[in-house]
Design an enzyme around this catalytic site. Sequence first.
Site, mmCIF file in Angstrom:
data_model
loop_
_atom_site.group_PDB
_atom_site.id
_atom_site.type_symbol
_atom_site.label_atom_id
_atom_site.label_comp_id
_atom_site.label_asym_id
_atom_site.label_seq_id
_atom_site.Cartn_x
_atom_site.Cartn_y
_atom_site.Cartn_z
ATOM 1 N N GLU A 273 -6.807 -0.901 15.377
ATOM 2 C CA GLU A 273 -7.293 -1.874 14.435
ATOM 3 C C GLU A 273 -6.385 -2.988 14.056
ATOM 4 O OE1 GLU A 273 -8.124 -2.943 10.093
ATOM 5 O OE2 GLU A 273 -7.864 -0.665 10.232
ATOM 6 N N SER B 72 -10.373 -6.244 10.002
ATOM 7 C CA SER B 72 -11.610 -5.564 9.574
ATOM 8 C C SER B 72 -12.443 -6.471 8.595
ATOM 9 C CB SER B 72 -11.409 -4.335 8.637
ATOM 10 O OG SER B 72 -12.318 -3.534 8.677
ATOM 11 N N ARG C 294 2.037 1.310 10.100
ATOM 12 C CA ARG C 294 1.588 1.565 8.984
ATOM 13 C C ARG C 294 2.808 1.584 7.917
ATOM 14 N NH1 ARG C 294 -3.082 4.270 7.958
ATOM 15 N NH2 ARG C 294 -3.236 4.802 10.090
ATOM 16 N N ARG D 33 0.904 -1.179 0.047
ATOM 17 C CA ARG D 33 0.055 0.046 0.015
ATOM 18 C C ARG D 33 0.713 1.192 0.155
ATOM 19 N NH1 ARG D 33 -4.816 -1.702 4.033
ATOM 20 N NH2 ARG D 33 -5.314 -3.849 3.011
ATOM 21 N N ARG E 256 0.835 -6.341 12.664
ATOM 22 C CA ARG E 256 0.156 -5.785 13.869
ATOM 23 C C ARG E 256 -0.207 -6.604 14.842
ATOM 24 N NH1 ARG E 256 -3.759 -0.551 12.403
ATOM 25 N NH2 ARG E 256 -2.165 0.467 10.791
#
Length: 427
Positions: free
Chosen positions: A349, A352, A277, A262, A391
């Site tokens: 988070e 999801s 991130r 990403r 994560r």
Amino acid sequence: MLDIKWIRDNADALDAALAKRGAAPQAASLIALDERRRAILQELQDKQSRRNSASKEIGAAMAAKNSELAESLKAEVADLKTTLPALEEESRTLEAELNDILARIPNIPHDDVPVGKDETGNVIARVVGEKPRWSHPAKEHFEIGEALGYMDFDRAAKLSGSRFTVLTSQIARLERALGQFMIDLHTGEHGYTEVSSPLMVRAETLYGTGNLPKFEEDLFKTTDGRYLIPTAEVTLTNLVAGEILEQEKLPLRFTALTPSFRSEAGSAGRDTRGMLRQHQFWKCELVSITDAESSIAEHERMTACAEEVLKRLGLHFRTMTLCTGDMGFGSRKTYDLEVWLPGQNTYREISSCSVCGDFQARRMDARYRGKGEKATKFVHTLNGSGTAVGRCLIAVLENYLNEDGSVSIPDVLLPYMGGLTRIEKAA
């Protein structure tokens, strides 16, 4: 993608749904554009029909030796041949314009999704476990990893720039163990089929899951026009693109452990320290393909599968129902799993899980047919992280930190760690 026929019949419902998402009304402009498209298409069809009938009339006029009528009809056909290409081009242009706008409109939220502007409107669905209680101070994962000697951001920056990490030795093994544990759990106990799929895809594939055209800036593009996948959702969901499935074979459940890529466009200044991130990270993805009647129940099941990963790791987390203003573009309802990070003293988070209804299926033209039925329906698609490996690694490091700076290995990971029970400082 939403159905223009549905929009024509439910204009107020569309605008009300967009308002819940904080978006401007679109129904009137879409219907007006569709009216123009339909009018041009009708005119085109009428003229094509007239051209065909006039061509037949020429033969009849010539057979009747009516040369004047024949010449008049020839002139009419010639004129139609001149005007038809322009109408065809206008029809294609309007069709493309309509589809482009439709491709950028978000999905309709389910009625039970809480209405809210942003993450402050999210609602806690449940809380699992308790925060760790220590006598020693908490530390952030990058402090732990660097002190142990197995996490290096400077070398990663030398190789690739910012938002990359080099892991070595025991922490590298812990990352691998987490991914293997997740994929084994989902395939061995949760009924998902493991898939090894491409990491580079064509634009059409990303269009099918809704990543294109709206989110191109978030993607990495190769020199030959392909894209690196931002998540294995892209490939797993598109496995059924263009297909008609038999309803009795649904649901299909797929999982994959892959790197994800990403660009993190728009995240400048956010989470610049550590691994939270990254441009490249491992993720265990879950995808389900269901019929229309089963998708809501499947959403609950998928979320429970993702939660089980965190439960077995002994991590404290909460499951949030996302509000309309915080949901993803293609989702009708989303649960976020937020794990507790002691070093940050907050929840972050880690998974999801979303149900998309037929939103992606319309883009992919993926359908199913009931037993004995001729008509087909669009499948429903779901996707979720089961979970984000990087994560999860952060969470384990921060939650299993010992007073001496070592990190204990959760029991469920011991079979993957080659006899290691804790991660200790490099000699």
